[in-house]
Scaffold this motif. Structure first.
Motif, PDB file in Angstrom:
ATOM      1  N   TRP A 167     -32.060  11.317  17.821  1.00  0.00           N
ATOM      2  CA  TRP A 167     -31.124  10.199  17.695  1.00  0.00           C
ATOM      3  C   TRP A 167     -29.753  11.145  17.662  1.00  0.00           C
ATOM      4  O   TRP A 167     -29.530  11.706  16.681  1.00  0.00           O
ATOM      5  CB  TRP A 167     -31.379   9.761  16.502  1.00  0.00           C
ATOM      6  CG  TRP A 167     -30.417   8.368  15.895  1.00  0.00           C
ATOM      7  CD1 TRP A 167     -29.905   7.391  16.511  1.00  0.00           C
ATOM      8  CD2 TRP A 167     -29.784   8.373  14.529  1.00  0.00           C
ATOM      9  NE1 TRP A 167     -29.213   6.674  16.043  1.00  0.00           N
ATOM     10  CE2 TRP A 167     -29.023   7.319  14.742  1.00  0.00           C
ATOM     11  CE3 TRP A 167     -29.517   9.122  13.538  1.00  0.00           C
ATOM     12  CZ2 TRP A 167     -28.068   6.891  13.429  1.00  0.00           C
ATOM     13  CZ3 TRP A 167     -28.840   8.869  12.579  1.00  0.00           C
ATOM     14  CH2 TRP A 167     -28.128   7.498  12.670  1.00  0.00           C
ATOM     15  N   TRP A 206     -41.456   4.569  20.875  1.00  0.00           N
ATOM     16  CA  TRP A 206     -40.044   5.216  21.240  1.00  0.00           C
ATOM     17  C   TRP A 206     -40.476   6.267  22.166  1.00  0.00           C
ATOM     18  O   TRP A 206     -40.871   7.326  21.691  1.00  0.00           O
ATOM     19  CB  TRP A 206     -39.432   5.695  19.759  1.00  0.00           C
ATOM     20  CG  TRP A 206     -38.412   4.959  19.392  1.00  0.00           C
ATOM     21  CD1 TRP A 206     -37.649   3.764  19.976  1.00  0.00           C
ATOM     22  CD2 TRP A 206     -37.696   5.008  18.172  1.00  0.00           C
ATOM     23  NE1 TRP A 206     -36.585   3.486  19.210  1.00  0.00           N
ATOM     24  CE2 TRP A 206     -36.581   4.185  17.998  1.00  0.00           C
ATOM     25  CE3 TRP A 206     -38.077   5.864  17.105  1.00  0.00           C
ATOM     26  CZ2 TRP A 206     -35.810   4.067  16.984  1.00  0.00           C
ATOM     27  CZ3 TRP A 206     -37.162   5.816  15.793  1.00  0.00           C
ATOM     28  CH2 TRP A 206     -36.286   4.719  15.643  1.00  0.00           C
ATOM     29  N   LYS A 209     -38.304   9.551  21.708  1.00  0.00           N
ATOM     30  CA  LYS A 209     -37.530   9.973  20.298  1.00  0.00           C
ATOM     31  C   LYS A 209     -37.374  11.633  20.197  1.00  0.00           C
ATOM     32  O   LYS A 209     -36.676  11.867  19.170  1.00  0.00           O
ATOM     33  CB  LYS A 209     -38.149   9.272  19.282  1.00  0.00           C
ATOM     34  CG  LYS A 209     -39.860   9.965  19.392  1.00  0.00           C
ATOM     35  CD  LYS A 209     -40.584   9.148  18.192  1.00  0.00           C
ATOM     36  CE  LYS A 209     -42.118   9.210  18.227  1.00  0.00           C
ATOM     37  NZ  LYS A 209     -42.745   8.430  19.347  1.00  0.00           N
ATOM     38  N   TYR A 459     -33.822  -1.738  19.749  1.00  0.00           N
ATOM     39  CA  TYR A 459     -35.184  -1.376  18.963  1.00  0.00           C
ATOM     40  C   TYR A 459     -35.178  -0.064  18.102  1.00  0.00           C
ATOM     41  O   TYR A 459     -34.810   0.961  18.466  1.00  0.00           O
ATOM     42  CB  TYR A 459     -36.098  -1.184  19.980  1.00  0.00           C
ATOM     43  CG  TYR A 459     -37.435  -1.021  19.797  1.00  0.00           C
ATOM     44  CD1 TYR A 459     -38.262  -2.124  19.447  1.00  0.00           C
ATOM     45  CD2 TYR A 459     -38.201   0.088  19.888  1.00  0.00           C
ATOM     46  CE1 TYR A 459     -39.609  -1.774  18.832  1.00  0.00           C
ATOM     47  CE2 TYR A 459     -39.286   0.315  19.340  1.00  0.00           C
ATOM     48  CZ  TYR A 459     -40.080  -0.691  18.932  1.00  0.00           C
ATOM     49  OH  TYR A 459     -41.702  -0.506  18.432  1.00  0.00           O
ATOM     50  N   GLU A 462     -40.429   2.474  14.709  1.00  0.00           N
ATOM     51  CA  GLU A 462     -41.185   3.461  15.300  1.00  0.00           C
ATOM     52  C   GLU A 462     -42.792   2.990  14.646  1.00  0.00           C
ATOM     53  O   GLU A 462     -43.169   3.326  13.739  1.00  0.00           O
ATOM     54  CB  GLU A 462     -41.070   4.799  15.157  1.00  0.00           C
ATOM     55  CG  GLU A 462     -42.400   5.726  16.061  1.00  0.00           C
ATOM     56  CD  GLU A 462     -42.800   5.382  17.345  1.00  0.00           C
ATOM     57  OE1 GLU A 462     -43.728   4.555  17.569  1.00  0.00           O
ATOM     58  OE2 GLU A 462     -42.332   5.873  18.271  1.00  0.00           O
ATOM     59  N   SER A 505     -32.321   1.778  22.222  1.00  0.00           N
ATOM     60  CA  SER A 505     -33.320   1.958  21.111  1.00  0.00           C
ATOM     61  C   SER A 505     -32.680   2.975  20.379  1.00  0.00           C
ATOM     62  O   SER A 505     -33.045   4.116  20.304  1.00  0.00           O
ATOM     63  CB  SER A 505     -34.491   2.448  21.702  1.00  0.00           C
ATOM     64  OG  SER A 505     -35.202   1.572  22.611  1.00  0.00           O
ATOM     65  N   LEU A 509     -33.370   6.219  22.742  1.00  0.00           N
ATOM     66  CA  LEU A 509     -34.734   6.663  22.380  1.00  0.00           C
ATOM     67  C   LEU A 509     -35.788   5.950  23.041  1.00  0.00           C
ATOM     68  O   LEU A 509     -37.030   6.243  22.783  1.00  0.00           O
ATOM     69  CB  LEU A 509     -34.793   6.703  20.881  1.00  0.00           C
ATOM     70  CG  LEU A 509     -33.821   7.429  19.860  1.00  0.00           C
ATOM     71  CD1 LEU A 509     -34.324   7.112  18.512  1.00  0.00           C
ATOM     72  CD2 LEU A 509     -33.622   8.856  20.575  1.00  0.00           C
ATOM     73  N   ARG A 510     -35.527   5.232  24.056  1.00  0.00           N
ATOM     74  CA  ARG A 510     -36.344   4.666  25.041  1.00  0.00           C
ATOM     75  C   ARG A 510     -35.876   4.953  26.622  1.00  0.00           C
ATOM     76  O   ARG A 510     -35.820   4.123  27.210  1.00  0.00           O
ATOM     77  CB  ARG A 510     -36.864   3.360  24.742  1.00  0.00           C
ATOM     78  CG  ARG A 510     -37.925   3.266  23.589  1.00  0.00           C
ATOM     79  CD  ARG A 510     -38.625   2.015  23.847  1.00  0.00           C
ATOM     80  NE  ARG A 510     -37.824   0.776  23.457  1.00  0.00           N
ATOM     81  CZ  ARG A 510     -38.278  -0.565  23.363  1.00  0.00           C
ATOM     82  NH1 ARG A 510     -39.656  -0.474  23.135  1.00  0.00           N
ATOM     83  NH2 ARG A 510     -37.515  -1.542  23.249  1.00  0.00           N
TER      84      ARG A 510
END
Length: 702
Positions: A167, A206, A209, A459, A462, A505, A509-510
């Motif tokens: 992130w 995820w 991530k 989204y 997790e 995400s 993250l996706r």
């Protein structure tokens, strides 16, 4: 002994069917196979086509640790048949092997693509025996001997690269030597079988991530590279280690050891593994990314968005921060239309009177925020010539959502008989027909009642290893949910082919090509500092094509002209996600935004066909200078960012060395920088006086 030799699109592939009917994948490389690189039949024994693990099977051959080598019945699979054919993409090879003891068959698929040095691989497992079999692992691609080319010891020539991702810190390419990974050679070649592997794994929903689902191995001596991506939106695993005198790479989807995946195959049932793409090239990283970019464009859903590259305004980042109202939106809509945006997306909060985090799920507009109704705001957006959009997080329901009580437990992820929580949300299970009905009702309402043409599909949880509902393992439940979600997404685009849905995400993250073969656009980050965003923007073509890569541009009210330009340059070679308080910007800074968007519209037809290059190498957050270039035939676009340090930088551009060019600073028009082209050296020299600033250059071959 029989051999299957394939030379397709600069890929050299060699398989051998031994006298014992074992299938050996001896070679996948940009270079031809050399017999002397495999020194003995004992070594060749370890070059298995596929590794597969079934419950209750012995692994008698020597191995150490938890590596996926000498799997059972992987080590005893026998040749059945093979077929070569051509389809609309290119050559297709299918090889069938079987295990006599269990009656399990594996079909290994290799799909080549004309003109692209990438092959897609997957395995189909069928239980043709009489007894049920527990499937614990199956490789989608398995190759031993990845280091066998060249003369130098492997520790001196091999480099493994990983794309770290997290992130606000997305797309960070890091390369390691074998000693740096603890894989330094300490045994004779003929005994090489240590207990350690270098494994990169994702477990959960995820998919990116911690790492993007991709990697690379580079032979510095021969200047050859193998690279891959795993095309899955959930759990996946790849590993590199040593076996029988060589190094191997294995790629797969979920596994029992890493991600709690296990599936019982009854007699007559089958399982298809997660697809992976494997490419080979001679040359540096840029050549590999070019091939991967061509491949990604080939496999994704055909759509207008990746042709037109519309400009999106989103009201979230450094702007409304999830607190929209009619009163706040109207001046922003006016400003977005004035500067030339083409879509206007209202982000989070439109469905809740106040705090909205744990109440999401019904997706009905707040009358308090929009007293005249949200349709009135949507109509106002259209009256300004923009296409309206809304934010959704459709895969979850907040624990205080009224609809949670209407749905049975089986609509949600369950473990140990309890609903799975994460951040006060429940995870919906897209295998359940009531969930699909709910999702379709929401999409239909947004499109037909509110008239939207854009969805930001976010989204932000997790849910972990998976669900126990209708599954023999948590991981099986997760995998089947993820595949059901992709099927549902396909049905949405079939019904609404021109609807744009952004894959978000918590940012990137996706970022995977299970999702991006469907979605036309990808959120790359939630990074709030425009200076850091330059690194993410410059590196983003590693993970996603430029025309799918959404980059925020969010000038701050308290900023200045150089801050505005820096924000715009971040986005101008990708997909512009405009934000910030445009209505409150001084006129001269708003004019800079409009100038940037006008210029973007004049070059976006090139972006959709371009290939990236990095004059100063891939970026890290500590770099004073950052650069990204796009090659578009005779024209090159080069973004340059300064974040401190010296006031000048030299940018090597080897493919233009010795060429006469026409050079100009394309944005901003006020320039305030010095630049010149050194034809003999093939370098662009840039001098920028401001300590934090950015420029976009055009370099056209004459």
């Amino acid at each position: 002994m029989k051999r299957i030799k394939i030379t397709e699109n600069w890929i050299n592939m060699l398989l051998e069917i031994t006298d014992r009917d074992e299938v050996k994948l001896l070679h996948v490389s940009s270079l031809p196979f050399r017999e002397e690189t495999i020194r003995s039949e004992e070594e060749k024994h370890a070059f298995r086509l596929v590794e597969i693990g079934l419950s209750g099977q012995d692994r008698p051959e020597e191995r150490h640790g938890m590596k996926y080598t000498v799997t059972a019945p992987g080590y005893r699979m026998k040749y059945v048949s093979h077929e070569e054919q051509r389809n609309e993409d290119g050559k297709k090879l299918e090889i069938v092997t079987k295990d006599e003891a269990t009656g399990v068959y594996v079909t290994s698929h290799f799909q080549f693509y004309d003109g692209i040095s990438v092959v897609k691989c997957w395995s189909q497992v069928e239980n043709r025996g009489n007894d049920s079999q527990g499937l614990e692992y199956v490789s989608s691609f398995n190759l031993n001997g990845i280091e066998k080319e060249g003369l130098l010891p492997r520790d001196q020539k091999m480099e493994i690269s990983v794309v770290h991702n997290s992130w606000q810190r997305e797309v960070q390419w890091k390369s390691y030597t074998l000693p740096e990974l603890g894989l330094e050679q300490s045994q004779p070649d003929e005994k090489l079988r240590s207990s350690k592997e270098f494994g990169i794994t994702n477990t959960g929903n995820w998919s990116a991530k911690a790492y993007l689902p991709m990697g690379s191995v580079f032979n510095k001596e021969t200047n050859t590279r193998m690279f891959w991506q795993i095309e899955h939106n959930g759990s996946w695993h790849w590993e590199i280690s040593d076996q029988a005198g060589h190094l191997y790479v294995q790629l797969s989807g979920p596994t029992e050891n890493q991600s709690h995946w296990y599936q019982q195959l009854k007699a007559g049932e089958s399982f298809t593994s997660v697809p992976v793409a494997v490419g080979v090239t001679e040359g540096g990283l840029e050549k590999a990314v070019e091939e991967l970019t061509k491949y990604r464009r080939r496999i994704r859903r055909r759509n207008k968005d990746n042709e037109t590259l519309g400009v999106i305004f989103n009201d979230y980042m450094n702007c409304l921060w999830g607190d929209p109202t009619t009163e706040k939106e109207i001046p922003l809509i006016d400003a977005a239309a004035e500067v030339g945006c083409e879509y206007y997306c209202i982000d989070a909060g439109w469905y809740a009177d106040g705090g909205w985090w744990d109440e999401v799920g019904e997706w009905l507009p707040s009358k308090k925020r929009f007293p005249g109704g949200i349709r009135k705001v949507m109509d106002y957006i259209r009256s300004k010539g923009l296409i309206p959009g809304l934010w959704l997080e459709l895969e979850v329901m907040g624990i205080n959502c009224k609809k949670v009580k209407e749905l049975p437990d089986e609509c949600f992820f369950l473990r140990h008989g309890k609903r799975v929580y994460d951040r006060s949300r429940y995870q919906l299970d897209f295998r359940h027909p009531m969930v699909i009905r709910h999702a379709n009702e929401v999409i239909d309402r947004l499109v037909t009642e509110y008239g939207i043409g854009y969805i930001k599909m976010d989204y932000n949880i997790e849910p972990g290893i998976g669900t126990e509902v209708d599954a023999e393992s948590f991981g099986q439940g997760l995998l089947e949910h993820e595949r059901a979600y992709l099927d549902w997404l396909g049905s949405v685009f079939e019904k609404y082919p021109d609807l744009i849905i952004e894959n978000c995400s918590s940012g990137g993250l996706r970022m995977d090509y299970a999702m991006l073969s469907r979605y036309s656009i990808q959120s790359t980050s939630d990074q709030e500092d425009y200076r850091h965003y330059a690194t993410i923007a410059a590196n983003s073509p590693l993970g996603v094509t430029m025309e799918q890569s959404a980059i925020w541009s969010y000038p701050r009210i308290e900023g200045d002209e150089e801050e505005t330009v820096f924000n715009m340059v971040n986005a101008l070679l990708m997909r512009v996600h405009q934000s910030g308080h445009l209505a409150a910007l001084p006129p001269e800074r708003r004019d800079l935004v409009k100038e940037g968007l006008d210029y973007y519209k004049s070059i976006r037809h090139d972006i959709r066909e371009a290939f990236p290059f990095w004059p100063m190498g891939l970026s890290t957050f500590g770099d004073d200078w950052v650069s990204l270039g796009l090659k578009c035939g005779k024209k090159n676009y080069i973004a340059v960012w300064r974040r401190g340090g010296n006031s000048w930088a030299e940018l090597p551009i080897p493919h233009l060395k010795g060429k006469e060019v026409k050079l100009r600073c394309a944005y901003p028009s006020y320039e305030r920088c010095e630049y010149n082209w050194n034809r003999e050296g093939g370098t662009l020299r840039v001098v920028i006086g401001a300590p934090v600033a950015a420029r976009l250059f055009e370099v056209e071959m004459i």
